[in-house]
Design a protein around this motif. Structure first.
Motif, short mmCIF file in Angstrom:
data_model
loop_
_atom_site.label_atom_id
_atom_site.label_comp_id
_atom_site.label_asym_id
_atom_site.label_seq_id
_atom_site.Cartn_x
_atom_site.Cartn_y
_atom_site.Cartn_z
N SER A 176 -4.49 -3.08 -4.26
CA SER A 176 -3.26 -2.36 -4.51
C SER A 176 -3.30 -1.79 -5.92
CB SER A 176 -2.10 -3.36 -4.35
OG SER A 176 -0.90 -2.68 -4.17
N GLY A 177 -4.21 -0.86 -6.14
CA GLY A 177 -4.44 -0.41 -7.51
C GLY A 177 -4.52 1.10 -7.65
N ILE A 178 -3.70 1.82 -6.86
CA ILE A 178 -3.66 3.27 -7.03
C ILE A 178 -2.95 3.55 -8.36
CG2 ILE A 178 -2.75 5.45 -6.12
CD1 ILE A 178 -2.89 4.24 -3.33
N PRO A 179 -3.61 4.30 -9.27
CA PRO A 179 -2.91 4.62 -10.51
C PRO A 179 -1.66 5.45 -10.20
CG PRO A 179 -5.24 5.19 -10.66
CD PRO A 179 -4.95 4.89 -9.21
N THR A 180 -0.77 5.57 -11.14
CA THR A 180 0.57 6.11 -10.88
C THR A 180 0.58 7.34 -9.96
OG1 THR A 180 0.90 5.53 -13.16
CG2 THR A 180 2.73 6.65 -12.07
N LEU A 181 1.33 7.23 -8.89
CA LEU A 181 1.47 8.36 -7.97
C LEU A 181 2.29 9.45 -8.66
CD1 LEU A 181 0.79 9.22 -5.06
CD2 LEU A 181 3.09 8.58 -4.46
N LEU A 227 -4.22 4.56 3.18
CA LEU A 227 -3.04 3.83 2.73
C LEU A 227 -2.22 4.63 1.72
CD1 LEU A 227 -4.62 0.26 2.35
CD2 LEU A 227 -3.74 1.41 4.37
N GLY A 228 -2.91 5.31 0.79
CA GLY A 228 -2.21 6.09 -0.25
C GLY A 228 -1.19 7.05 0.31
N PRO A 229 -1.56 7.87 1.31
CA PRO A 229 -0.61 8.86 1.81
C PRO A 229 0.60 8.22 2.49
CG PRO A 229 -2.85 9.44 2.47
CD PRO A 229 -2.91 8.06 1.88
N GLN A 230 0.49 6.94 2.87
CA GLN A 230 1.62 6.26 3.52
C GLN A 230 2.48 5.49 2.53
OE1 GLN A 230 0.76 4.05 7.11
NE2 GLN A 230 -1.37 4.67 6.91
N GLY A 231 2.21 5.65 1.25
CA GLY A 231 3.01 4.94 0.25
C GLY A 231 2.59 3.50 0.11
N ARG A 232 1.39 3.13 0.62
CA ARG A 232 0.89 1.76 0.46
C ARG A 232 -0.24 1.76 -0.57
NH1 ARG A 232 -0.58 -0.10 6.33
NH2 ARG A 232 0.59 1.50 7.41
N GLY A 233 -0.50 0.59 -1.15
CA GLY A 233 -1.65 0.45 -2.04
C GLY A 233 -1.35 0.68 -3.51
N GLY A 234 -0.07 0.66 -3.86
CA GLY A 234 0.23 0.84 -5.28
C GLY A 234 1.46 0.06 -5.72
N GLY A 235 1.86 -0.91 -4.93
CA GLY A 235 3.03 -1.72 -5.32
C GLY A 235 4.34 -1.03 -4.95
N LYS A 236 5.45 -1.75 -5.26
CA LYS A 236 6.79 -1.29 -4.86
C LYS A 236 7.19 0.04 -5.49
CE LYS A 236 9.82 -5.08 -3.62
NZ LYS A 236 10.56 -6.17 -4.18
N ALA A 244 8.04 11.55 -2.48
CA ALA A 244 8.23 12.76 -3.28
C ALA A 244 6.92 13.36 -3.81
CB ALA A 244 9.16 12.45 -4.46
N HIS A 245 5.83 12.60 -3.76
CA HIS A 245 4.58 13.10 -4.35
C HIS A 245 3.43 13.05 -3.35
CE1 HIS A 245 6.16 13.30 -8.42
NE2 HIS A 245 6.79 12.18 -8.17
N ALA A 246 2.54 13.97 -3.48
CA ALA A 246 1.39 14.01 -2.57
C ALA A 246 0.28 13.10 -3.09
CB ALA A 246 0.89 15.44 -2.47
N PHE A 247 -0.41 12.47 -2.17
CA PHE A 247 -1.61 11.71 -2.50
C PHE A 247 -2.77 12.48 -1.87
CE2 PHE A 247 -4.96 8.71 -1.69
CZ PHE A 247 -4.97 7.90 -2.80
N GLU A 248 -3.55 13.16 -2.72
CA GLU A 248 -4.49 14.15 -2.18
C GLU A 248 -5.96 13.80 -2.40
OE1 GLU A 248 -1.99 18.26 -2.50
OE2 GLU A 248 -2.64 17.33 -4.37
#
Ligand SMILES: NC(=O)c1ccc[n+]([C@@H]2O[C@H](COP(=O)([O-])OP(=O)(O)OC[C@H]3O[C@@H](n4cnc5c(N)ncnc54)[C@H](O)[C@@H]3O)[C@@H](O)[C@H]2O)c1
Length: 378
Positions: A176-181, A227-236, A244-248
């Motif tokens: 769960s370590g995606i840097p800030t979306l 996981l990123g595009p679904q809002g998972r993998g970066g905490g609450k 509101a933001h794209a994960f591309e």
């Protein structure tokens, strides 16, 4: 030294043969990375931090006061225009590495860039060309190869403790370590890629370093963005931003590299996968006379990894745990850079960024392989 390339505001860079003279350095970028550079320069004798650039005014003011820096700017161009610099660190989003480095080198300023060298090898090549043309140092911060555990393993390999290595696997895995979306990290135009470019490049760097810099002849890679595009993998906090933001970019990548001489190397890099919570840096190597495993669990710094060597003596197992000292990471990278700058023209040519450019060429080939779903030869 090419005097034509220096503006009149820029005195000649550190003159050869006068190692006691003070070096005037600037740092661009005041996030986590820029702060590591500031701390490292501050600890060095004969180095004065004279300029700082970063957009976060409050943080910039407080760092300027903490390190008693005479000049601070919101933008890197103002900092270069102001002049009076022998060397700079570039610790900004990846799309800015090439423009800043090329502009600084053209002014005769030595450059230490953060990794990856740039968004792609074309930009990296422009940086290397600029360093060669200017006759100045271009170093890139690969701080993980300066870890104590990696250095201990390197000693084992270089002493012949594993025989001839023929396979290695280098992974940096986060659950769960995606840097800030919404930040530059998840935008391919600004970052050049996801975890493969961000943390996979560290794993690639220390793997090639440990293997003795073999040439990579072919790569076969895959990237996933699940996981990123679904809002998972970066905490609450991340989940709240996800709508509101794209994960591309990708959130997981694996790459199989064929090496000159027949060896192979597997790289894995993830910002988000279903696995245990802690970050894991996991390195395995098999050689003709021994193997080794290094596992670094938890925060990558200042954690010291568990290193084990597997071998035998006269048919009996002779496995052992080599002593590992804590590494100095960015402190060592910055010190190496300053040593290269002080080394004068005789050593500048050896520090032209080409090692980091080679990493970018391999990463580019991995993304191409993933896109075209085929092996790519280098
Ligand atoms: N070597 C490592 O272990 C490591 C770790 C983290 C980040 N990095 C690298 O360091 C770089 C920065 O990462 P970060 O996490 O510190 O990012 P960050 O987003 O936290 O900070 C970026 C900084 O760049 C500044 N900046 C942006 N545009 C600017 C401009 N026009 N002029 C002046 N400053 C500008 C921002 O104000 C900010 O201070 C990236 O290349 C990243 O890959 C390396």
């Amino acid at each position: 030294m090419n005097h034509e390339q220096q503006s009149s505001a820029q005195p000649a860079a550190f003159p050869e043969g006068t190692p006691a003279a003070e070096l005037r350095v600037g740092v661009v970028g005041i996030g986590w990375a820029g702060q590591q550079h500031l701390k490292a320069y501050d600890a060095l004798d004969g180095v004065r931090i004279v300029s700082l650039a970063g957009m976060e005014q409050e943080l910039r003011d407080s760092l300027q006061a903490e390190y008693s820096i005479p000049n601070a700017f919101a933008d890197w161009e103002e900092m270069l225009e102001h002049g009076g610099l022998d060397a700079i660190s570039v610790a900004v989003p990846t799309f800015l590495h090439a423009p800043i480095a090329v502009a600084a080198l053209a002014r005769g300023i030595h450059v230490l860039s953060e990794k990856p060298i740039a968004r792609n090898a074309v930009e990296g090549q422009a940086m290397v060309d600029a360093a060669r043309k200017a006759g100045r140092v271009l170093d890139v911060a690969f701080n993980h190869r300066r870890r104590g555990d990696i250095q201990a393993l390197k000693d084992v390999i270089d002493d012949g403790g594993l025989g001839r290595p023929y396979y290695a696997k280098a992974s940096w895995l986060r659950r769960s370590g995606i840097p800030t979306l919404g930040s530059w990290f998840t935008n391919p135009e600004l970052a050049g890629g996801g975890p493969l470019a961000d943390i996979g490049v560290h794993a690639l760097d220390y793997a090639l370093h440990l293997l003795g810099e073999p040439k990579v002849v072919a790569v076969s890679a895959a990237t996933h963005s699940e996981l990123g595009p679904q809002g998972r993998g970066g905490g609450k906090e991340y989940s709240a931003l996800a709508s509101a933001h794209a994960f591309e970019v990708e959130d997981f990548a694996s790459a199989f590299l064929r090496l000159e001489g027949g060896g192979t190397l597997l790289i894995e890099a993830s910002w988000a996968t279903y696995r245990e919570m802690d970050d894991l840096l996991d390195f395995t190597i098999y050689g003709t006379d021994g193997g080794a495993e290094l596992k670094v669990q938890g925060a990558p710094f200042p954690a010291v990894g568990q290193l084990r060597v597997f071998t035998d003596k006269e048919g009996e197992s002779a496995d052992y745990v080599p002593p590992v000292l804590p590494g100095r990471a960015h402190d060592a990278v910055v010190e190496d850079f300053i040593t290269a700058v002080r080394g004068g023209e005789a050593v500048w040519g050896e520090h032209d960024g080409s090692l980091a450019l080679y990493r970018a060429q391999i990463i580019d080939a991995c993304y191409q392989s993933a896109l075209e779903q085929r092996e790519v030869r280098l």
